[in-house]
Design an enzyme around this catalytic site. Structure first.
Site: not given
Length: 521
Positions: A18-20, A23, A38, A146
């Protein structure tokens, strides 16, 4: 990263990016354990942003490593290198709730309720959890911030795990909530979270309510705008009343629709004030359903549970036909699902053995527990009725694979030796028949029902070992079949092979491996 050694773990495959962060699926160098690793993609951020990211990652490790609940993904280890920070978590074979809904659409209440209750159990635990943060300070209460289908993971036996505590908010904590940082996913965010106000556990209940709404209706309360504007989505959550669930899904029990709609109140004080209160409302709904007038009883024609679902059954289940269910809304009996199993693994991903299932609530009109020496038929009937009262247990995540944190591989075993008592052998015949047909989920339930009636049986220890083996094989086969369908052929071959090692006579595993090899050519 594939093939690289990080700490004690060899990176085997990338599961998501993802953007950050990224995994990965990994394997311990010496232990028979697969995990998820991660990491932060630090190189993607300017130096000024890297320290806050590291602090938030460290927060996730400290908080989640202390959580110990069967419906929450566990953290095993946290370590750093010169280049990055790494978090090691359970690996769970299965899929996310998002993927399940994408495949199936709307769920019937009988499918959705067991998942509702597991998710609420996880939140109730987190919202009241007392723990130590990375500075040594003690806190009570964690807001996830979230909650969404992508963060609710399901394994092959339909057990649910809540994951991704990377943006958790500690009770009373402000230090890591910088100006402009508004975590969450627009489709599921509460009005107060969108406005940037202080949030607490009730914000998570709103997000979970949106998820429940989507599960039952097959659509979000506020669908995406034609322009795809995130701002428009947020505006709707803040300003508009969601369409009543009873209108979007006509025929859905009105009492259940009302329970879910209360969680979507704009005013936090009008919602459920705790996950426990939300859970109590669901239990009250089920009790009302269980005591409602029943349709004429149907004869028992096979030793099959009435409501329990494996992952395969959930994938194959048709969307509910609410239009034809209106007439029987108040007459369908609704069994109370069992409490979530004790600890199991996951994050992205597989749970530990759930342990014994608590005794189900007695069904009105069911036969009393047979006395010692009662006829075999009475014992079998009791087992079948008990199974009928059990609700579905959970499912799971990112990609299928071998269980994480599950017990060490169980050596392949021949079928359980027949008990000396002919009456016990007769009672076990339905379970043995289900196992012979490779319906391992049903076999497990029947073996467990037999043990519930005969906990001191001479063959009890052997049966418990067999149950653990069949659960492992069922999880591997479910994962392998999903992987084969997704053309993840190396993973499918690995899981079919492991299933064959555990049960060399498994036709499902042998045929699945053959199909995998054909696709690889």
């Amino acid at each position: 990263m594939i093939g690289k050694i990080i700490g004690n773990y060899e990176i085997m495959a990338e599961l998501a990016q993802g953007g950050m962060g990224a995994v990965y699926r990994a394997r311990h160098a010496t232990l028979p354990r697969e995990v998820v690793v991660k990491s932060i993609l630090l190189a993607s951020f300017p130096l000024s942003s890297q320290e806050p990211l590291k602090a938030r990652f460290l927060r996730e490790a400290f908080v989640q490593s202390q959580l110990d609940h069967p419906n929450i993904v566990r953290v095993y280890e946290f370590f750093t290198t010169a280049e990055n920070y790494f978090l090691v978590m359970e690996y769970v074979a299965g899929m996310s709730l998002r993927e399940l809904m994408r495949r199936q659409g709307a769920m019937a209440p009988e499918q959705a309720l067991p998942l509702f209750k597991q998710a609420l159990s996880a939140l109730d635990y987190a919202h009241n959890f007392s723990y130590v943060d990375e500075t040594g300070g003690r806190h009570t209460g964690i807001a996830h911030r979230d909650i969404k289908p992508g963060n609710l993971l399901l394994d092959g036996m339909a057990r649910l795990k809540l994951t991704d505590f990377g943006i958790v908010k500690l009770a009373g904590e402000r230090a890591l909530t910088r100006t402009g940082f508004n975590p969450g996913t627009a489709e599921y965010m509460s009005p107060e979270q969108i406005r940037g106000e202080e949030v607490d556990a009730r914000s998570d209940l709103y997000s979970l309510g949106v998820t429940f709404y989507e599960m039952l209706a097959g659509r979000l309360p506020f669908p995406h705008a034609e322009t795809g504007s995130e701002y428009e989505m947020m505006r709707r959550h803040v300003e508009l009343t969601p369409p009543p669930l009873s209108e979007v899904a006509p025929g859905l029990p009105a009492a259940l629709a009302a329970v879910v709609m209360r969680s979507l109140e704009k005013d936090v004080n009008a919602r459920y004030q705790s996950a426990a209160a939300f859970l109590d409302a669901l239990h009250a709904y089920e009790r009302r359903g269980a005591t409602a007038p029943q349709v004429a009883a149907q004869p028992i024609t096979a030793p099959r549970p009435q409501v329990t679902h494996s992952m395969t059954e959930l994938l194959d289940a048709p969307a509910p036909d609410y239009a034809t269910n209106v007439a029987t809304e108040t007459t369908r009996p609704r069994g109370v699902a069992p409490a979530p199993p004790p600890s199991a693994p996951a994050t992205n991903v597989m749970p530990r053995d759930p342990g014994p299932v608590p005794p189900p609530a007695r069904i009105p009109g069911a036969a009393p527990t047979p006395r010692r020496g009662a006829p075999v038929a009475a014992i079998v009937l009791l087992a079948l009725l008990a199974l009928g009262a059990l609700g579905a247990t959970a499912f799971y995540l990112l990609r299928p694979g071998a269980p994480v944190g599950s017990p060490p591989p169980i050596a392949a075993a021949s079928p359980v030796a027949a008990p000396a008592d002919d009456r016990q052998e007769t009672a076990l015949q339905p379970a043995r028949a289900a196992e012979a047909q490779e319906n391992y989920r049903e076999a497990v339930q029947l073996y467990e029902a037999y043990l519930a009636v005969n906990p001191q049986a001479a063959d009890a220890a052997a049966l418990r070992t067999r149950i653990a083996l069949l659960k492992r094989v069922q999880g591997l086969l479910t994962a392998a079949e999903l992987e084969l369908g997704q053309d993840d052929l190396p993973a499918a071959a690995r899981d079919f092979t492991e299933a064959l090692q555990l049960l060399p006579d498994s036709r499902r595993a042998r045929e699945g491996l053959t199909q995998t090899e054909k696709k690889e050519r």
